[in-house]
Design a protein around this motif. Structure first.
Motif, PDB file in Angstrom:
ATOM      1  N   ARG A  24       6.377  33.657 157.612  1.00 54.20           N
ATOM      2  CA  ARG A  24       7.490  33.327 158.482  1.00 54.20           C
ATOM      3  C   ARG A  24       8.098  32.044 157.952  1.00 54.20           C
ATOM      4  N   LYS A  27       9.729  26.774 160.394  1.00 52.30           N
ATOM      5  CA  LYS A  27       9.988  26.417 161.785  1.00 52.30           C
ATOM      6  C   LYS A  27       9.499  27.472 162.750  1.00 52.30           C
ATOM      7  N   GLN A  28       9.104  28.638 162.257  1.00 51.10           N
ATOM      8  CA  GLN A  28       8.654  29.702 163.141  1.00 51.10           C
ATOM      9  C   GLN A  28       7.144  29.879 163.125  1.00 51.10           C
ATOM     10  N   ILE A  29       6.422  29.021 162.445  1.00 51.82           N
ATOM     11  CA  ILE A  29       4.970  29.136 162.397  1.00 51.82           C
ATOM     12  C   ILE A  29       4.393  28.749 163.756  1.00 51.82           C
ATOM     13  N   THR A  30       3.561  29.616 164.288  1.00 44.81           N
ATOM     14  CA  THR A  30       2.957  29.379 165.594  1.00 44.81           C
ATOM     15  C   THR A  30       1.637  28.615 165.417  1.00 44.81           C
ATOM     16  N   ASP A  87       0.057  32.472 171.231  1.00 44.97           N
ATOM     17  CA  ASP A  87       1.254  31.758 170.795  1.00 44.97           C
ATOM     18  C   ASP A  87       1.886  30.898 171.868  1.00 44.97           C
ATOM     19  N   ARG A 136       7.952  28.361 171.496  1.00 46.38           N
ATOM     20  CA  ARG A 136       6.544  28.609 171.156  1.00 46.38           C
ATOM     21  C   ARG A 136       6.114  27.856 169.901  1.00 46.38           C
ATOM     22  N   ASN A 137       7.046  27.622 168.991  1.00 46.41           N
ATOM     23  CA  ASN A 137       6.705  26.963 167.733  1.00 46.41           C
ATOM     24  C   ASN A 137       6.827  25.446 167.806  1.00 46.41           C
TER      25      ASN A 137
END
Length: 147
Positions: A24, A27-30, A87, A136-137
């Motif tokens: 991903r 910035k979208q890594i959980t 998440d 969430r991130n």
């Protein structure tokens, strides 16, 4: 020299495993995925500098963690409950000009942090913000009002 070869070998191996497991944008890594990255890196580091110098053992450990991550990620796509557990969920920090003080406090976020993000988006004043959401991130999303 052997340590350098091990480092290169593990680097290539980890890049390969992470590419297979999924990717991903940064910035979208959980948080769930951060744990995977750090844990696999720790396993590789232990194999490079620890007492157990077995490459096979390290590869098996990393592959096992990658497989577990893959299985959990698949289960996450099938279960909203599991996805929320791993998440988290987006949280409203500001809505219709009202701060959600309890949420801000619980997440250890200052209203100044939200306003800094708003200014980054060209929104100078609080009254122009319709809603601010902690994603969430960990990113703060600002939605400008239509007023």
């Amino acid at each position: 020299m052997e340590a350098s070869v091990r480092a290169i070998l593990f680097y290539v191996f980890l890049v390969f495993v992470v590419r297979i497991v999924g990717r991903r944008p940064g910035k979208q890594i959980t948080p769930f995925e951060f744990v995977l990255v750090f844990f696999m890196g720790g396993l590789a580091l232990t194999a490079m500098v620890g007492d157990d110098a077995s490459l096979t053992n390290a590869f098996i450990q990393i592959l096992t963690v990658a497989l577990a991550h893959f299985c959990i990620a698949m289960a996450r796509t099938k279960s909203r409950w599991l996805a929320r557990l791993l998440d988290g969920t987006p949280l409203i920090l500001l809505e219709n000009g009202q701060w959600r003080s309890e949420t801000l406090s619980k997440m250890r976020i200052q209203d100044d942090d939200v306003m800094a993000q708003a200014r980054d988006q060209g929104i100078a004043t609080l009254d122009k913000i319709e809603i601010a959401i902690l994603e969430r991130n960990g990113q703060i999303s600002i939605i400008e009002g239509t007023k």
